[in-house]
Design an enzyme around this catalytic site. Structure first.
Site, PDB file in Angstrom:
ATOM      1  CB  SER A  57      -0.882   0.011   1.194  1.00  0.00           C
ATOM      2  OG  SER A  57      -2.030   0.966   0.911  1.00  0.00           O
ATOM      3  CG  ASP A  67      -2.086   4.148  -1.881  1.00  0.00           C
ATOM      4  OD1 ASP A  67      -2.961   3.890  -2.539  1.00  0.00           O
ATOM      5  OD2 ASP A  67      -1.987   3.483  -0.741  1.00  0.00           O
ATOM      6  CG  ASP A  95      -2.604  -0.378  -2.561  1.00  0.00           C
ATOM      7  OD1 ASP A  95      -2.327   0.802  -2.111  1.00  0.00           O
ATOM      8  OD2 ASP A  95      -3.422  -1.365  -2.053  1.00  0.00           O
ATOM      9  CG  ASP A 129      -5.743   1.542  -1.058  1.00  0.00           C
ATOM     10  OD1 ASP A 129      -4.810   2.454  -1.128  1.00  0.00           O
ATOM     11  OD2 ASP A 129      -5.852   0.629  -0.279  1.00  0.00           O
TER      12      ASP A 129
HETATM   13 MG    MG Z   1      -3.012   1.637  -0.448  1.00  0.00          MG
END
Ligand code: MG
Length: 450
Positions: free
Chosen positions: A97, A241, A243, A245
């Site tokens: 993440s 970020d 990934d 999300d």
């Molecule tokens: Mg993330």
């Protein structure tokens, strides 16, 4: 040396130290054993160690009789959507993440595309550590398939949000600077924005895992984005970020509006169209209470961690929710934090207002949040928190997650991070001075207790 962190946010470690292909293999095999076969959707962010871990994950899964659907480099929300859409038995995103580049990890998903719950993670850890999982016989090894349309499916779902007026957004011809920090957001954000008629200026757009700056989309990490917004006279800057999300926004003057406001904008936009419950974590800004209160809507608060918010949203049928760190959850798309969703809602909000982003921000509830972290070394966070609690007998303390001291129009919260060996100290008040004062007061107490 850091330890492997296993929490409601999955597994995280530093590659070559606390995380390696052997660990990824044993957790994936344990996961495959636990779900007893079926298809598993696998994606990864762009981290340099992602490829090495991916083959370990695939090996663990097919050797325990699962079929793997490999999506390649894709955001976490894309894997969540595809897990549900393809009727898979589970999903795994290989990502750490927002953590720095040396980190990586695994996020595990249930068939509904939600992350697995804390108690399931605990069971998975025990199974992985005990080695009491079994591999299939050679006749029952799973198959590996690739799927290259996942990002298109995700984009279509965002464009189909009932509150998004694609035609209206396209007509505005927004100029948008996007910074996916060379992460997985690079494979979806520019395409989504172009489909919304935006002129896209892409920076750090190679999904090669060489993060051009610290990947957490905090204001101090968005300097390049701010500069490009001003230089290009853009309407908005968007950072996600690694990934994709979490989403943070920069206004047309180059000022980061703060990641708390990504969710505030989304909540304001949705509640103007549909009334209902809003679910956020306990660390999220009071701005959400003000916005929901003005619409006569209830705010429900949960522990920090996407699964805690998402499962509560499912239970109470919230119309919108998320986490103040830039994580917007819109059930119309899926019950997970989604930066493409957050971006589309922000553009819709801009279109409806007919004003610039900085003008709009003047109408947002004005709160100031100060977020600090302290490395955990040589002390036990739980023991410190329990001693701190002893000092707070006269205070209004919420123990949903760590200790949150609530005062009149201000609060300060101390909790151990789910994702890093740190304790987080957040405070919020109506002025920066007061938020800093609260921070200093509690940080001072903590230093005395360590
Ligand atoms: Mg993330």
């Amino acid at each position: 040396m850091t330890d492997l962190i296993v929490s409601v946010s999955g597994l995280r470690g530093i590659f070559g130290e606390s995380l390696n292909p052997e660990i990824a293999l044993k957790y994936s095999a344990a996961f495959g054993h636990m779900i007893k076969g079926g298809a598993v959707v696998v994606g990864r962010d762009s981290r340099v160690s992602g490829q090495a871990l991916k083959y370990a994950v695939i090996s663990g899964l097919i050797s325990t009789g699962c079929d793997v659907i490999d999506l390649g480099i894709t955001p976490t929300p894309t894997v969540q959507i595809m897990t549900e859409q393809l009727g898979a038995a589970g999903g795994i995103e290989i990502t750490a993440s927002h953590n720095p580049a040396m980190w990586n990890g695994l996020k595990f998903m249930s068939p509904d595309g939600l992350f697995i719950e804390g108690d399931v993670i605990e069971k998975l850890k025990q199974l992985a550590d005990s080695g009491k999982f079994s591999y299939s016989g050679y006749m029952n090894i799973g198959k590996l398939k690739e799927n290259v349309t996942a990002v298109d499916v995700h984009i279509s779902k965002v464009l189909a949000i009932p509150y998004i007026d694609k035609g209206k957004i396209q007509k505005r011809n927004f100029k948008v600077v996007v910074d996916p920090v060379n992460g997985a957001g690079a494979v979806i954000m520019p395409e989504l924005l172009r489909k919304l008629g935006c002129e896209v200026v892409l920076i750090n757009g190679e999904p090669d895992g060489h993060f051009a700056h610290e990947p957490e989309p905090l204001p101090e990490n968005l300097r390049a984005l701010s500069g490009e917004v001003v230089k290009n006279k853009a309407d908005i800057g968007i950072a996600v970020d690694p990934d994709a999300d979490r989403c943070a926004i920069v206004d047309e003057k180059g000022n980061p509006i703060g990641e708390e406001n990504t969710l505030a904008i989304a909540v304001k936009m949705i509640l103007s169209r549909k009334k209902g419950k809003v679910t956020v974590n306990v660390s999220t800004s009071m701005a959400i209470d003000d916005i929901a209160g003005a619409c006569g809507c209830e705010v429900v608060r949960t522990k920090v961690g996407e699964i805690n918010v998402a499962s509560e949203m499912k239970k109470n049928a919230s119309v919108i929710g998320g986490e103040g760190n830039g994580g917007v959850i819109l059930p119309d798309v899926h019950l997970g934090r989604d930066a493409p969703v957050a971006s589309a809602l922000a553009l819709q909000y801009l279109v409806e207002s007919g004003k610039t982003l900085s003008e709009n921000m003047k109408k947002m509830p004005a709160y100031f949040m100060v977020k600090r972290k302290k490395a955990v070394s040589g002390f036990d966070p739980a023991a410190v928190l329990s001693r701190l609690k002893g000092l707070l007998k006269t205070e209004d303390v919420d123990e949903t997650d760590g200790l949150k001291i609530i005062r009149k129009k201000s609060w300060v919260q101390v909790r151990a991070s789910n994702t890093e060996p740190i304790i987080r100290i957040y405070s919020e008040a109506q002025s920066r001075e007061e938020a800093v004062k609260l921070q200093n007061e509690i940080s001072g107490k903590i230093e005395e207790l360590i």
